[in-house]
Design an enzyme around this catalytic site. Structure first.
Site, PDB file in Angstrom:
ATOM      1  N   TYR A 150     -23.445 -29.700 -31.149  1.00 51.35           N
ATOM      2  CA  TYR A 150     -24.109 -30.707 -30.318  1.00 51.35           C
ATOM      3  C   TYR A 150     -25.049 -31.589 -31.142  1.00 51.35           C
ATOM      4  O   TYR A 150     -25.480 -32.642 -30.667  1.00 51.35           O
ATOM      5  CB  TYR A 150     -24.930 -30.046 -29.202  1.00 51.35           C
ATOM      6  CG  TYR A 150     -24.164 -29.193 -28.229  1.00 51.35           C
ATOM      7  CD1 TYR A 150     -22.759 -29.156 -28.226  1.00 51.35           C
ATOM      8  CD2 TYR A 150     -24.835 -28.402 -27.311  1.00 51.35           C
ATOM      9  CE1 TYR A 150     -22.078 -28.351 -27.328  1.00 51.35           C
ATOM     10  CE2 TYR A 150     -24.156 -27.599 -26.403  1.00 51.35           C
ATOM     11  CZ  TYR A 150     -22.781 -27.567 -26.423  1.00 51.35           C
ATOM     12  OH  TYR A 150     -22.113 -26.761 -25.533  1.00 51.35           O
ATOM     13  N   HIS A 195     -18.198 -20.396 -30.978  1.00 53.11           N
ATOM     14  CA  HIS A 195     -17.949 -21.449 -29.994  1.00 53.11           C
ATOM     15  C   HIS A 195     -16.497 -21.483 -29.529  1.00 53.11           C
ATOM     16  O   HIS A 195     -16.224 -21.673 -28.337  1.00 53.11           O
ATOM     17  CB  HIS A 195     -18.344 -22.803 -30.591  1.00 53.11           C
ATOM     18  CG  HIS A 195     -18.696 -23.834 -29.586  1.00 53.11           C
ATOM     19  ND1 HIS A 195     -19.500 -24.906 -29.861  1.00 53.11           N
ATOM     20  CD2 HIS A 195     -18.365 -23.970 -28.267  1.00 53.11           C
ATOM     21  CE1 HIS A 195     -19.656 -25.660 -28.780  1.00 53.11           C
ATOM     22  NE2 HIS A 195     -18.971 -25.101 -27.808  1.00 53.11           N
ATOM     23  N   ASN A 202     -15.044 -19.437 -24.886  1.00 48.02           N
ATOM     24  CA  ASN A 202     -13.656 -19.886 -24.746  1.00 48.02           C
ATOM     25  C   ASN A 202     -12.661 -18.834 -25.233  1.00 48.02           C
ATOM     26  O   ASN A 202     -11.575 -19.165 -25.703  1.00 48.02           O
ATOM     27  CB  ASN A 202     -13.443 -21.209 -25.500  1.00 48.02           C
ATOM     28  CG  ASN A 202     -14.310 -22.316 -24.948  1.00 48.02           C
ATOM     29  OD1 ASN A 202     -14.169 -22.720 -23.796  1.00 48.02           O
ATOM     30  ND2 ASN A 202     -15.243 -22.806 -25.767  1.00 48.02           N
ATOM     31  N   GLN A 213     -18.793 -17.437 -22.867  1.00 51.51           N
ATOM     32  CA  GLN A 213     -19.080 -18.710 -22.212  1.00 51.51           C
ATOM     33  C   GLN A 213     -17.785 -19.502 -22.046  1.00 51.51           C
ATOM     34  O   GLN A 213     -17.099 -19.791 -23.020  1.00 51.51           O
ATOM     35  CB  GLN A 213     -20.089 -19.527 -23.037  1.00 51.51           C
ATOM     36  CG  GLN A 213     -20.529 -20.785 -22.324  1.00 51.51           C
ATOM     37  CD  GLN A 213     -21.606 -21.551 -23.073  1.00 51.51           C
ATOM     38  OE1 GLN A 213     -21.506 -22.771 -23.212  1.00 51.51           O
ATOM     39  NE2 GLN A 213     -22.629 -20.863 -23.560  1.00 51.51           N
ATOM     40  N   SER A 220     -19.887 -26.486 -17.752  1.00 51.35           N
ATOM     41  CA  SER A 220     -19.355 -27.470 -16.790  1.00 51.35           C
ATOM     42  C   SER A 220     -19.325 -26.871 -15.387  1.00 51.35           C
ATOM     43  O   SER A 220     -18.311 -26.968 -14.681  1.00 51.35           O
ATOM     44  CB  SER A 220     -17.960 -27.946 -17.204  1.00 51.35           C
ATOM     45  OG  SER A 220     -17.996 -28.644 -18.420  1.00 51.35           O
ATOM     46  N   PRO A 221     -20.423 -26.246 -14.943  1.00 54.36           N
ATOM     47  CA  PRO A 221     -20.384 -25.506 -13.682  1.00 54.36           C
ATOM     48  C   PRO A 221     -20.269 -26.384 -12.444  1.00 54.36           C
ATOM     49  O   PRO A 221     -19.950 -25.874 -11.367  1.00 54.36           O
ATOM     50  CB  PRO A 221     -21.709 -24.739 -13.694  1.00 54.36           C
ATOM     51  CG  PRO A 221     -22.621 -25.594 -14.500  1.00 54.36           C
ATOM     52  CD  PRO A 221     -21.750 -26.176 -15.582  1.00 54.36           C
ATOM     53  N   THR A 251     -30.350 -34.487 -16.557  1.00 54.83           N
ATOM     54  CA  THR A 251     -31.530 -35.255 -16.949  1.00 54.83           C
ATOM     55  C   THR A 251     -32.237 -35.707 -15.676  1.00 54.83           C
ATOM     56  O   THR A 251     -31.648 -35.730 -14.590  1.00 54.83           O
ATOM     57  CB  THR A 251     -31.162 -36.496 -17.788  1.00 54.83           C
ATOM     58  OG1 THR A 251     -30.251 -37.318 -17.040  1.00 54.83           O
ATOM     59  CG2 THR A 251     -30.519 -36.102 -19.106  1.00 54.83           C
ATOM     60  N   ASN A 277     -30.814 -29.211  -9.673  1.00 55.21           N
ATOM     61  CA  ASN A 277     -30.013 -28.049 -10.034  1.00 55.21           C
ATOM     62  C   ASN A 277     -30.782 -26.740  -9.891  1.00 55.21           C
ATOM     63  O   ASN A 277     -30.230 -25.738  -9.419  1.00 55.21           O
ATOM     64  CB  ASN A 277     -29.485 -28.198 -11.458  1.00 55.21           C
ATOM     65  CG  ASN A 277     -28.407 -29.267 -11.574  1.00 55.21           C
ATOM     66  OD1 ASN A 277     -27.826 -29.692 -10.579  1.00 55.21           O
ATOM     67  ND2 ASN A 277     -28.152 -29.710 -12.785  1.00 55.21           N
TER      68      ASN A 277
END
Length: 269
Positions: free
Chosen positions: A42, A100, A131, A152, A179-180, A224, A231
């Site tokens: 990221y 990851h 993944n 995750q 990406s829930p 944001t 949330n």
């Protein structure tokens, strides 16, 4: 249940503006999040660390997770890049370090012992994967000395991941949903929209509440501004039996994150 981890976390994928990232992390902690998720890929670990430091929340009260780039999965690279992540984050210990993706330089016999070494050094508290499909999880359990703490994966009402969740419950680890809310792509689905209207909450809160209602599941929505507060409000949403039945019964399936080399497209390694 698995070891302790705040079940609603704050995701930072695509938080690529340094000031927005740091401020969003600070805001998230101020309104009640205690779990922050980032990744080497990221390119915002330094900003995430700054946001934690600029908040009024003590570092020891924040569960901090990051992930290894697929280019950094050889033994020595795992060690060196984790130290670099710690330096960028400004911490002495990472609570949860993930592989990851089981791609590129990933080699279970080489990668996973390095994670055990990091636990031994006290640089990380828990070993995670991301993944991973069931075959990767089984192989990892055969190699690792430490238990898998979390896998995750993308998970939401349109991708319910029942097989992976069953594995997590059998072996007692967390499934952490990225990406829930599927980037809002199915907020108009009747099971979501009508539940939100009936319970007087938002579609995003319905999706998150559904995830948090599932045993062994945590969720890390990215947000944001006002959505940070929206949330966290999912913690106050109580789904009733009708809502759970309708969402559990969604039979469409849709992935937000998908590409040809993704692990779920291969039947063998």
């Amino acid at each position: 249940m698995p070891g302790e981890m705040p079940r609603l976390g704050f995701g930072t994928y695509a938080h690529d503006d340094p000031e927005v990232c740091a401020e969003s992390v600070r805001q998230a902690l101020e309104v009640g999040y205690r779990h922050v998720d980032t990744a080497q890929g990221y390119e915002n670990e330094a900003d995430v660390g700054r946001g934690i430091r600029e908040s009024s929340v003590d570092r020891e009260d924040v569960f901090l997770a990051t992930k290894l780039l697929t280019e950094n999965l050889a033994y020595d690279d795992v060690i060196h890049s984790t130290k670099e992540s710690m330096d960028r984050l400004g911490v002495d210990t990472i609570d949860l370090l993930y592989v990851h993706w089981p791609l590129n330089t990933y080699d279970p016999a080489d990668t996973l012992p390095a994670l055990d070494e990091l636990v031994d050094r006290g640089w990380i508290r828990h070993v995670g994967v991301s993944n991973f499909e069931p075959r990767h999880l089984e192989e990892a359990r055969d190699v690792l000395e430490n238990p898998i703490f979390a896998n995750q994966v993308e998970m939401h009402p349109m991708l319910q991941q029942d097989a992976l969740l069953a594995d997590a419950r059998e072996h007692d680890y967390w499934v952490v949903a990225y990406s829930p809310i599927a980037r809002g792509e199915f907020f108009d689905h009747p099971a979501i929209a009508e539940t939100a209207a009936r319970l007087d909450c938002t579609p995003a809160q319905v999706c998150l509440a559904w995830l948090l209602d599932r045993e062994h599941v945590a969720a890390i929505p990215k947000a944001t501004g006002e959505h940070v507060v929206e949330n966290v409000g999912a913690l106050d949403v109580a789904l009733d039996a009708e809502a759970r039945e309708r969402i559990d019964g969604i039979d469409e399936e849709h992935r937000v994150v998908d590409f040809d080399e993704a692990p779920w497209h291969a039947t063998t390694d």
